[in-house]
Design a protein around this motif. Structure first.
Motif, PDB file in Angstrom:
ATOM      1  N   ILE A   1       9.454 -18.162  -0.355  1.00  0.00           N
ATOM      2  CA  ILE A   1      10.033 -17.905   0.965  1.00  0.00           C
ATOM      3  C   ILE A   1       9.135 -16.909   1.692  1.00  0.00           C
ATOM      4  O   ILE A   1       8.680 -15.927   1.093  1.00  0.00           O
ATOM      5  CB  ILE A   1      11.463 -17.330   0.840  1.00  0.00           C
ATOM      6  N   VAL A   2       8.887 -17.145   2.971  1.00  0.00           N
ATOM      7  CA  VAL A   2       8.042 -16.235   3.754  1.00  0.00           C
ATOM      8  C   VAL A   2       8.805 -14.943   4.035  1.00  0.00           C
ATOM      9  O   VAL A   2       9.888 -14.965   4.624  1.00  0.00           O
ATOM     10  CB  VAL A   2       7.618 -16.892   5.081  1.00  0.00           C
ATOM     11  N   GLU A   3       8.228 -13.842   3.587  1.00  0.00           N
ATOM     12  CA  GLU A   3       8.854 -12.536   3.792  1.00  0.00           C
ATOM     13  C   GLU A   3       8.593 -12.054   5.221  1.00  0.00           C
ATOM     14  O   GLU A   3       7.542 -12.338   5.806  1.00  0.00           O
ATOM     15  CB  GLU A   3       8.257 -11.547   2.787  1.00  0.00           C
ATOM     16  N   GLN A   4       9.537 -11.352   5.780  1.00  0.00           N
ATOM     17  CA  GLN A   4       9.355 -10.798   7.124  1.00  0.00           C
ATOM     18  C   GLN A   4       8.294  -9.688   7.072  1.00  0.00           C
ATOM     19  O   GLN A   4       8.311  -8.856   6.164  1.00  0.00           O
ATOM     20  CB  GLN A   4      10.669 -10.226   7.642  1.00  0.00           C
ATOM     21  N   PRO A   5       7.374  -9.646   8.049  1.00  0.00           N
ATOM     22  CA  PRO A   5       6.301  -8.631   7.999  1.00  0.00           C
ATOM     23  C   PRO A   5       6.773  -7.204   8.283  1.00  0.00           C
ATOM     24  O   PRO A   5       6.020  -6.264   8.049  1.00  0.00           O
ATOM     25  CB  PRO A   5       5.323  -9.111   9.077  1.00  0.00           C
ATOM     26  N   ALA A   6       7.994  -7.045   8.808  1.00  0.00           N
ATOM     27  CA  ALA A   6       8.490  -5.691   9.094  1.00  0.00           C
ATOM     28  C   ALA A   6       8.650  -4.909   7.789  1.00  0.00           C
ATOM     29  O   ALA A   6       9.125  -5.450   6.778  1.00  0.00           O
ATOM     30  CB  ALA A   6       9.815  -5.770   9.838  1.00  0.00           C
ATOM     31  N   LEU A   7       8.254  -3.647   7.810  1.00  0.00           N
ATOM     32  CA  LEU A   7       8.333  -2.820   6.604  1.00  0.00           C
ATOM     33  C   LEU A   7       9.764  -2.384   6.354  1.00  0.00           C
ATOM     34  O   LEU A   7      10.520  -2.112   7.284  1.00  0.00           O
ATOM     35  CB  LEU A   7       7.449  -1.587   6.749  1.00  0.00           C
ATOM     36  N   ILE A   8      10.116  -2.316   5.085  1.00  0.00           N
ATOM     37  CA  ILE A   8      11.463  -1.874   4.717  1.00  0.00           C
ATOM     38  C   ILE A   8      11.362  -0.896   3.550  1.00  0.00           C
ATOM     39  O   ILE A   8      10.470  -0.998   2.705  1.00  0.00           O
ATOM     40  CB  ILE A   8      12.377  -3.054   4.330  1.00  0.00           C
ATOM     41  N   GLY A   9      12.282   0.070   3.532  1.00  0.00           N
ATOM     42  CA  GLY A   9      12.461   0.970   2.400  1.00  0.00           C
ATOM     43  C   GLY A   9      11.204   1.665   1.932  1.00  0.00           C
ATOM     44  O   GLY A   9      10.522   2.369   2.686  1.00  0.00           O
ATOM     45  N   ARG A  10      10.863   1.419   0.654  1.00  0.00           N
ATOM     46  CA  ARG A  10       9.780   2.117  -0.021  1.00  0.00           C
ATOM     47  C   ARG A  10       8.411   1.826   0.568  1.00  0.00           C
ATOM     48  O   ARG A  10       7.464   2.598   0.371  1.00  0.00           O
ATOM     49  CB  ARG A  10       9.802   1.669  -1.483  1.00  0.00           C
ATOM     50  N   GLU A  11       8.282   0.717   1.307  1.00  0.00           N
ATOM     51  CA  GLU A  11       6.970   0.350   1.869  1.00  0.00           C
ATOM     52  C   GLU A  11       6.479   1.379   2.877  1.00  0.00           C
ATOM     53  O   GLU A  11       5.269   1.565   3.032  1.00  0.00           O
ATOM     54  CB  GLU A  11       7.060  -1.034   2.522  1.00  0.00           C
ATOM     55  N   TRP A  12       7.398   2.067   3.554  1.00  0.00           N
ATOM     56  CA  TRP A  12       6.981   3.112   4.494  1.00  0.00           C
ATOM     57  C   TRP A  12       6.280   4.251   3.765  1.00  0.00           C
ATOM     58  O   TRP A  12       5.321   4.833   4.276  1.00  0.00           O
ATOM     59  CB  TRP A  12       8.194   3.635   5.268  1.00  0.00           C
ATOM     60  N   PHE A  13       6.778   4.582   2.575  1.00  0.00           N
ATOM     61  CA  PHE A  13       6.146   5.648   1.795  1.00  0.00           C
ATOM     62  C   PHE A  13       4.719   5.263   1.405  1.00  0.00           C
ATOM     63  O   PHE A  13       3.775   6.058   1.561  1.00  0.00           O
ATOM     64  CB  PHE A  13       6.973   5.928   0.532  1.00  0.00           C
ATOM     65  N   TYR A  14       4.559   4.020   0.939  1.00  0.00           N
ATOM     66  CA  TYR A  14       3.216   3.600   0.510  1.00  0.00           C
ATOM     67  C   TYR A  14       2.284   3.397   1.710  1.00  0.00           C
ATOM     68  O   TYR A  14       1.064   3.548   1.583  1.00  0.00           O
ATOM     69  CB  TYR A  14       3.309   2.335  -0.342  1.00  0.00           C
ATOM     70  N   LEU A  15       2.845   3.070   2.879  1.00  0.00           N
ATOM     71  CA  LEU A  15       1.997   3.011   4.079  1.00  0.00           C
ATOM     72  C   LEU A  15       1.478   4.407   4.422  1.00  0.00           C
ATOM     73  O   LEU A  15       0.302   4.572   4.797  1.00  0.00           O
ATOM     74  CB  LEU A  15       2.793   2.427   5.248  1.00  0.00           C
ATOM     75  N   THR A  16       2.357   5.408   4.272  1.00  0.00           N
ATOM     76  CA  THR A  16       1.929   6.787   4.535  1.00  0.00           C
ATOM     77  C   THR A  16       0.821   7.215   3.566  1.00  0.00           C
ATOM     78  O   THR A  16      -0.187   7.817   3.966  1.00  0.00           O
ATOM     79  CB  THR A  16       3.131   7.739   4.405  1.00  0.00           C
ATOM     80  N   VAL A  17       1.015   6.885   2.279  1.00  0.00           N
ATOM     81  CA  VAL A  17      -0.019   7.200   1.276  1.00  0.00           C
ATOM     82  C   VAL A  17      -1.326   6.491   1.623  1.00  0.00           C
ATOM     83  O   VAL A  17      -2.422   7.068   1.539  1.00  0.00           O
ATOM     84  CB  VAL A  17       0.456   6.783  -0.132  1.00  0.00           C
ATOM     85  N   TRP A  18      -1.230   5.252   2.046  1.00  0.00           N
ATOM     86  CA  TRP A  18      -2.396   4.437   2.409  1.00  0.00           C
ATOM     87  C   TRP A  18      -3.156   5.068   3.570  1.00  0.00           C
ATOM     88  O   TRP A  18      -4.378   5.179   3.562  1.00  0.00           O
ATOM     89  CB  TRP A  18      -1.901   3.038   2.745  1.00  0.00           C
ATOM     90  N   VAL A  19      -2.405   5.508   4.592  1.00  0.00           N
ATOM     91  CA  VAL A  19      -3.028   6.137   5.764  1.00  0.00           C
ATOM     92  C   VAL A  19      -3.710   7.453   5.383  1.00  0.00           C
ATOM     93  O   VAL A  19      -4.849   7.732   5.788  1.00  0.00           O
ATOM     94  CB  VAL A  19      -1.966   6.373   6.861  1.00  0.00           C
ATOM     95  N   VAL A  20      -3.016   8.254   4.568  1.00  0.00           N
ATOM     96  CA  VAL A  20      -3.577   9.543   4.152  1.00  0.00           C
ATOM     97  C   VAL A  20      -4.841   9.336   3.314  1.00  0.00           C
ATOM     98  O   VAL A  20      -5.827  10.074   3.451  1.00  0.00           O
ATOM     99  CB  VAL A  20      -2.519  10.348   3.363  1.00  0.00           C
ATOM    100  N   LEU A  21      -4.822   8.313   2.483  1.00  0.00           N
ATOM    101  CA  LEU A  21      -5.989   8.056   1.624  1.00  0.00           C
ATOM    102  C   LEU A  21      -7.188   7.572   2.447  1.00  0.00           C
ATOM    103  O   LEU A  21      -8.301   8.098   2.298  1.00  0.00           O
ATOM    104  CB  LEU A  21      -5.623   7.020   0.559  1.00  0.00           C
TER     105      LEU A  21
END
Length: 295
Positions: free
Chosen positions: A253-273
Protein backbone atom coordinates in the motif's frame (compact mmCIF):
# COMPACT_ATOMS: atom_id res chain seq x y z
CA UNK A 1 44.79 28.58 4.98
CA UNK A 2 41.96 26.13 5.67
CA UNK A 3 39.34 27.19 8.16
CA UNK A 4 35.99 25.96 9.42
CA UNK A 5 34.81 22.67 8.01
CA UNK A 6 37.82 22.33 5.68
CA UNK A 7 40.27 22.51 8.58
CA UNK A 8 39.00 19.31 10.23
CA UNK A 9 41.05 16.11 10.14
CA UNK A 10 40.71 14.20 6.81
CA UNK A 11 39.33 11.14 8.60
CA UNK A 12 36.50 13.25 10.06
CA UNK A 13 35.74 14.75 6.65
CA UNK A 14 35.66 11.33 5.02
CA UNK A 15 33.42 9.98 7.79
CA UNK A 16 30.98 12.86 7.29
CA UNK A 17 30.66 12.16 3.56
CA UNK A 18 30.31 8.41 4.08
CA UNK A 19 27.51 8.92 6.62
CA UNK A 20 25.67 11.53 4.53
CA UNK A 21 25.85 9.53 1.28
CA UNK A 22 24.78 6.36 3.11
CA UNK A 23 21.89 8.29 4.67
CA UNK A 24 20.84 9.59 1.26
CA UNK A 25 20.62 6.05 -0.05
CA UNK A 26 18.85 4.70 3.05
CA UNK A 27 16.33 7.48 3.67
CA UNK A 28 14.13 7.09 0.63
CA UNK A 29 11.44 9.58 1.58
CA UNK A 30 10.52 12.72 -0.44
CA UNK A 31 10.51 14.99 2.63
CA UNK A 32 13.89 13.76 3.87
CA UNK A 33 15.44 14.04 0.41
CA UNK A 34 13.98 17.48 -0.30
CA UNK A 35 15.29 18.72 3.06
CA UNK A 36 18.71 17.22 2.31
CA UNK A 37 18.87 18.88 -1.12
CA UNK A 38 18.14 22.33 0.38
CA UNK A 39 20.76 21.81 3.09
CA UNK A 40 23.40 20.72 0.57
CA UNK A 41 22.68 23.74 -1.65
CA UNK A 42 23.21 25.96 1.40
CA UNK A 43 26.50 24.17 2.19
CA UNK A 44 27.66 24.84 -1.38
CA UNK A 45 26.82 28.52 -0.95
CA UNK A 46 28.77 28.67 2.31
CA UNK A 47 31.87 26.96 0.95
CA UNK A 48 32.40 28.89 -2.30
CA UNK A 49 29.24 30.98 -2.81
CA UNK A 50 27.95 28.24 -5.10
CA UNK A 51 30.56 28.82 -7.84
CA UNK A 52 31.23 25.13 -8.49
CA UNK A 53 27.53 24.31 -8.29
CA UNK A 54 26.83 26.93 -10.97
CA UNK A 55 29.30 25.23 -13.32
CA UNK A 56 27.48 21.91 -12.97
CA UNK A 57 23.92 23.24 -12.73
CA UNK A 58 22.81 22.34 -16.26
CA UNK A 59 24.07 18.71 -16.33
CA UNK A 60 22.61 18.14 -12.86
CA UNK A 61 19.29 19.78 -13.77
CA UNK A 62 19.09 17.77 -17.02
CA UNK A 63 19.78 14.51 -15.20
CA UNK A 64 17.18 15.31 -12.51
CA UNK A 65 14.47 16.18 -15.03
CA UNK A 66 15.28 13.10 -17.14
CA UNK A 67 15.03 10.84 -14.08
CA UNK A 68 11.76 12.47 -13.01
CA UNK A 69 10.33 11.77 -16.46
CA UNK A 70 11.77 8.39 -17.45
CA UNK A 71 11.40 6.45 -14.18
CA UNK A 72 7.59 6.88 -13.95
CA UNK A 73 7.27 6.35 -17.70
CA UNK A 74 9.19 3.08 -17.95
CA UNK A 75 8.40 1.60 -14.52
CA UNK A 76 5.06 -0.21 -14.81
CA UNK A 77 4.93 -1.56 -11.28
CA UNK A 78 2.07 -0.34 -9.11
CA UNK A 79 -1.69 -0.54 -8.85
CA UNK A 80 -2.83 3.10 -8.55
CA UNK A 81 -3.07 5.13 -11.75
CA UNK A 82 -1.93 8.70 -11.13
CA UNK A 83 -2.62 10.07 -14.62
CA UNK A 84 -2.50 9.12 -18.30
CA UNK A 85 -0.03 10.16 -21.01
CA UNK A 86 -2.19 9.50 -24.06
CA UNK A 87 -3.40 5.95 -23.43
CA UNK A 88 -0.42 5.08 -21.25
CA UNK A 89 -1.24 4.87 -17.50
CA UNK A 90 1.39 6.30 -15.16
CA UNK A 91 1.30 4.65 -11.74
CA UNK A 92 1.42 6.62 -8.50
CA UNK A 93 4.08 4.29 -7.08
CA UNK A 94 6.31 4.99 -10.08
CA UNK A 95 5.87 8.75 -9.66
CA UNK A 96 7.03 8.56 -6.03
CA UNK A 97 9.91 6.29 -7.06
CA UNK A 98 10.98 8.73 -9.77
CA UNK A 99 10.90 11.67 -7.34
CA UNK A 100 13.00 9.81 -4.75
CA UNK A 101 15.49 8.52 -7.32
CA UNK A 102 15.91 11.97 -8.88
CA UNK A 103 16.44 13.67 -5.52
CA UNK A 104 18.87 10.98 -4.38
CA UNK A 105 21.05 11.47 -7.47
CA UNK A 106 20.72 15.25 -7.18
CA UNK A 107 21.87 15.24 -3.54
CA UNK A 108 24.76 12.83 -4.16
CA UNK A 109 26.08 14.88 -7.08
CA UNK A 110 25.83 18.13 -5.14
CA UNK A 111 27.53 16.67 -2.06
CA UNK A 112 30.36 15.37 -4.29
CA UNK A 113 30.88 18.94 -5.53
CA UNK A 114 31.60 19.97 -1.94
CA UNK A 115 33.79 16.88 -1.48
CA UNK A 116 36.15 18.09 -4.20
CA UNK A 117 36.45 21.45 -2.44
CA UNK A 118 36.96 20.08 1.06
CA UNK A 119 39.09 16.97 0.55
CA UNK A 120 42.17 18.31 -1.20
CA UNK A 121 44.59 16.02 -3.10
CA UNK A 122 46.95 15.93 -0.11
CA UNK A 123 44.13 14.89 2.21
CA UNK A 124 42.95 12.27 -0.27
CA UNK A 125 46.39 10.68 -0.59
CA UNK A 126 46.83 10.87 3.21
CA UNK A 127 43.58 8.93 3.70
CA UNK A 128 44.41 6.06 1.39
CA UNK A 129 48.20 5.98 1.12
CA UNK A 130 48.54 3.17 3.68
CA UNK A 131 45.79 0.91 2.33
CA UNK A 132 45.77 1.57 -1.43
CA UNK A 133 48.81 3.72 -2.24
CA UNK A 134 48.88 3.07 -5.98
CA UNK A 135 45.09 3.19 -6.38
CA UNK A 136 44.93 6.44 -4.41
CA UNK A 137 47.51 8.05 -6.69
CA UNK A 138 45.83 6.70 -9.83
CA UNK A 139 42.41 7.95 -8.71
CA UNK A 140 43.88 11.32 -7.79
CA UNK A 141 45.48 11.66 -11.22
CA UNK A 142 42.19 10.68 -12.86
CA UNK A 143 40.25 13.28 -10.85
CA UNK A 144 42.82 15.90 -11.81
CA UNK A 145 42.82 14.96 -15.48
CA UNK A 146 39.39 16.26 -16.53
CA UNK A 147 39.71 19.84 -15.17
CA UNK A 148 43.30 19.90 -16.48
CA UNK A 149 42.11 19.01 -19.98
CA UNK A 150 39.40 21.67 -19.80
CA UNK A 151 41.93 24.32 -18.77
CA UNK A 152 44.37 23.36 -21.52
CA UNK A 153 41.60 23.27 -24.12
CA UNK A 154 40.55 26.82 -23.25
CA UNK A 155 44.17 28.03 -23.45
CA UNK A 156 44.72 26.39 -26.84
CA UNK A 157 41.38 27.62 -28.13
CA UNK A 158 42.34 31.23 -27.30
CA UNK A 159 45.69 30.82 -29.07
CA UNK A 160 44.10 29.22 -32.14
CA UNK A 161 41.50 31.99 -32.38
CA UNK A 162 44.29 34.59 -32.41
CA UNK A 163 45.74 32.72 -35.40
CA UNK A 164 42.33 32.81 -37.13
CA UNK A 165 41.49 29.15 -36.54
CA UNK A 166 38.12 29.07 -34.81
CA UNK A 167 35.61 26.28 -34.27
CA UNK A 168 32.77 28.81 -34.21
CA UNK A 169 33.37 30.59 -37.49
CA UNK A 170 33.69 29.52 -41.14
CA UNK A 171 32.14 26.65 -43.09
CA UNK A 172 31.19 23.39 -41.41
CA UNK A 173 34.14 21.60 -43.02
CA UNK A 174 36.56 24.30 -41.86
CA UNK A 175 35.18 24.23 -38.28
CA UNK A 176 35.48 20.42 -38.14
CA UNK A 177 39.06 20.66 -39.43
CA UNK A 178 39.93 23.29 -36.80
CA UNK A 179 38.31 21.19 -34.07
CA UNK A 180 40.29 18.08 -35.08
CA UNK A 181 43.55 20.09 -35.08
CA UNK A 182 42.68 21.43 -31.63
CA UNK A 183 41.96 17.93 -30.32
CA UNK A 184 45.16 16.55 -31.86
CA UNK A 185 47.28 19.24 -30.21
CA UNK A 186 45.51 18.67 -26.88
CA UNK A 187 46.17 14.92 -26.91
CA UNK A 188 49.80 15.41 -27.98
CA UNK A 189 50.40 17.94 -25.20
CA UNK A 190 48.78 15.69 -22.58
CA UNK A 191 50.72 12.59 -23.67
CA UNK A 192 54.05 14.44 -23.66
CA UNK A 193 53.43 15.77 -20.16
CA UNK A 194 52.36 12.30 -18.96
CA UNK A 195 55.71 10.90 -20.15
CA UNK A 196 57.58 13.70 -18.40
CA UNK A 197 55.61 13.11 -15.18
CA UNK A 198 56.35 9.37 -15.33
CA UNK A 199 60.08 10.01 -15.89
CA UNK A 200 60.11 12.51 -13.04
CA UNK A 201 58.45 10.04 -10.65
CA UNK A 202 60.88 7.30 -11.67
CA UNK A 203 63.85 9.63 -11.12
CA UNK A 204 62.59 10.49 -7.63
CA UNK A 205 62.27 6.81 -6.74
CA UNK A 206 58.50 6.61 -6.52
CA UNK A 207 57.30 3.12 -5.53
CA UNK A 208 60.69 1.84 -4.35
CA UNK A 209 60.14 2.60 -0.67
CA UNK A 210 57.32 3.54 1.66
CA UNK A 211 55.76 6.86 0.70
CA UNK A 212 56.51 9.83 2.94
CA UNK A 213 53.86 12.42 3.86
CA UNK A 214 53.83 16.02 2.69
CA UNK A 215 51.44 17.03 5.45
CA UNK A 216 51.01 15.61 8.90
CA UNK A 217 47.43 15.69 10.17
CA UNK A 218 46.90 15.31 13.91
CA UNK A 219 43.64 14.69 15.68
CA UNK A 220 42.82 17.71 17.83
CA UNK A 221 40.20 18.13 20.54
CA UNK A 222 37.60 19.46 18.10
CA UNK A 223 38.27 16.50 15.78
CA UNK A 224 37.54 14.06 18.61
CA UNK A 225 34.37 16.03 19.45
CA UNK A 226 33.37 15.93 15.78
CA UNK A 227 34.01 12.19 15.69
CA UNK A 228 31.68 11.71 18.67
CA UNK A 229 29.06 13.97 17.05
CA UNK A 230 29.14 12.10 13.74
CA UNK A 231 29.20 8.68 15.40
CA UNK A 232 26.10 9.42 17.48
CA UNK A 233 24.34 11.02 14.52
CA UNK A 234 25.25 8.17 12.20
CA UNK A 235 24.03 5.59 14.69
CA UNK A 236 20.72 7.48 15.08
CA UNK A 237 20.30 7.62 11.30
CA UNK A 238 20.94 3.88 11.01
CA UNK A 239 18.51 3.17 13.87
CA UNK A 240 15.80 5.30 12.26
CA UNK A 241 16.18 3.46 8.97
CA UNK A 242 16.11 0.08 10.76
CA UNK A 243 12.85 1.09 12.49
CA UNK A 244 11.36 2.02 9.12
CA UNK A 245 11.27 5.77 9.71
CA UNK A 246 12.35 8.01 6.85
CA UNK A 247 11.42 5.37 4.29
CA UNK A 248 8.29 5.78 2.18
CA UNK A 249 6.66 2.40 1.71
CA UNK A 250 5.25 1.87 -1.79
CA UNK A 251 4.13 -1.75 -1.57
CA UNK A 252 1.70 -3.30 -0.92
CA UNK A 253 0.00 0.00 0.00
CA UNK A 254 1.34 3.46 -0.86
CA UNK A 255 2.15 5.29 2.36
CA UNK A 256 1.23 8.96 2.67
CA UNK A 257 4.35 11.18 2.36
CA UNK A 258 3.32 13.35 5.33
CA UNK A 259 5.52 12.72 8.36
CA UNK A 260 3.97 11.23 11.46
CA UNK A 261 5.13 10.59 15.03
CA UNK A 262 8.72 9.44 15.39
CA UNK A 263 9.67 10.48 11.84
CA UNK A 264 9.83 14.12 12.94
CA UNK A 265 12.54 13.22 15.44
CA UNK A 266 14.63 11.43 12.82
CA UNK A 267 14.12 14.31 10.37
CA UNK A 268 15.55 16.64 13.02
CA UNK A 269 18.53 14.31 13.53
CA UNK A 270 18.99 14.14 9.75
CA UNK A 271 19.00 17.94 9.42
CA UNK A 272 21.43 18.38 12.32
CA UNK A 273 23.76 15.76 10.87
CA UNK A 274 23.82 17.13 7.31
CA UNK A 275 24.12 20.66 8.68
CA UNK A 276 27.42 19.89 10.42
CA UNK A 277 29.42 21.99 7.86
CA UNK A 278 26.93 24.85 8.30
CA UNK A 279 27.59 24.83 12.05
CA UNK A 280 31.39 24.76 11.69
CA UNK A 281 31.49 27.37 8.92
CA UNK A 282 28.89 29.58 10.62
CA UNK A 283 30.85 29.53 13.86
CA UNK A 284 33.93 30.83 12.04
CA UNK A 285 31.92 33.59 10.35
CA UNK A 286 30.44 34.71 13.68
CA UNK A 287 33.93 34.76 15.24
CA UNK A 288 35.25 36.84 12.36
CA UNK A 289 32.38 39.34 12.57
CA UNK A 290 32.89 39.63 16.34
CA UNK A 291 36.63 40.16 15.84
CA UNK A 292 35.97 42.93 13.29
CA UNK A 293 33.62 44.73 15.68
CA UNK A 294 36.00 44.57 18.65
CA UNK A 295 39.10 45.82 16.74
Amino acid sequence: MDRGFRSLHPVILLLYYVIVISGLMLYQHPVFLLTASLMIIFINLLLDRGEQLKKWRWPIALMTVATLFFVPFFNRRGTIVAFYIGDYPVKLESVYLGIMTAFTLLCILMIFITFNQVVTPNKFVYLFHRVFPQWALLLLLSMRFVPLLQRRLLEMKDVQELKGLSVHEGTLRQRIKNGVLLLQALITWSMEESIQTADSMTARGYGRKKRTKYNSYLMKKRDWMSLLYLSVGGFAILLGWWLGDGVLSLTPIVEQPALIGREWFYLTVWVVLIGFPIWTEGKEIIKWKYFQQTT
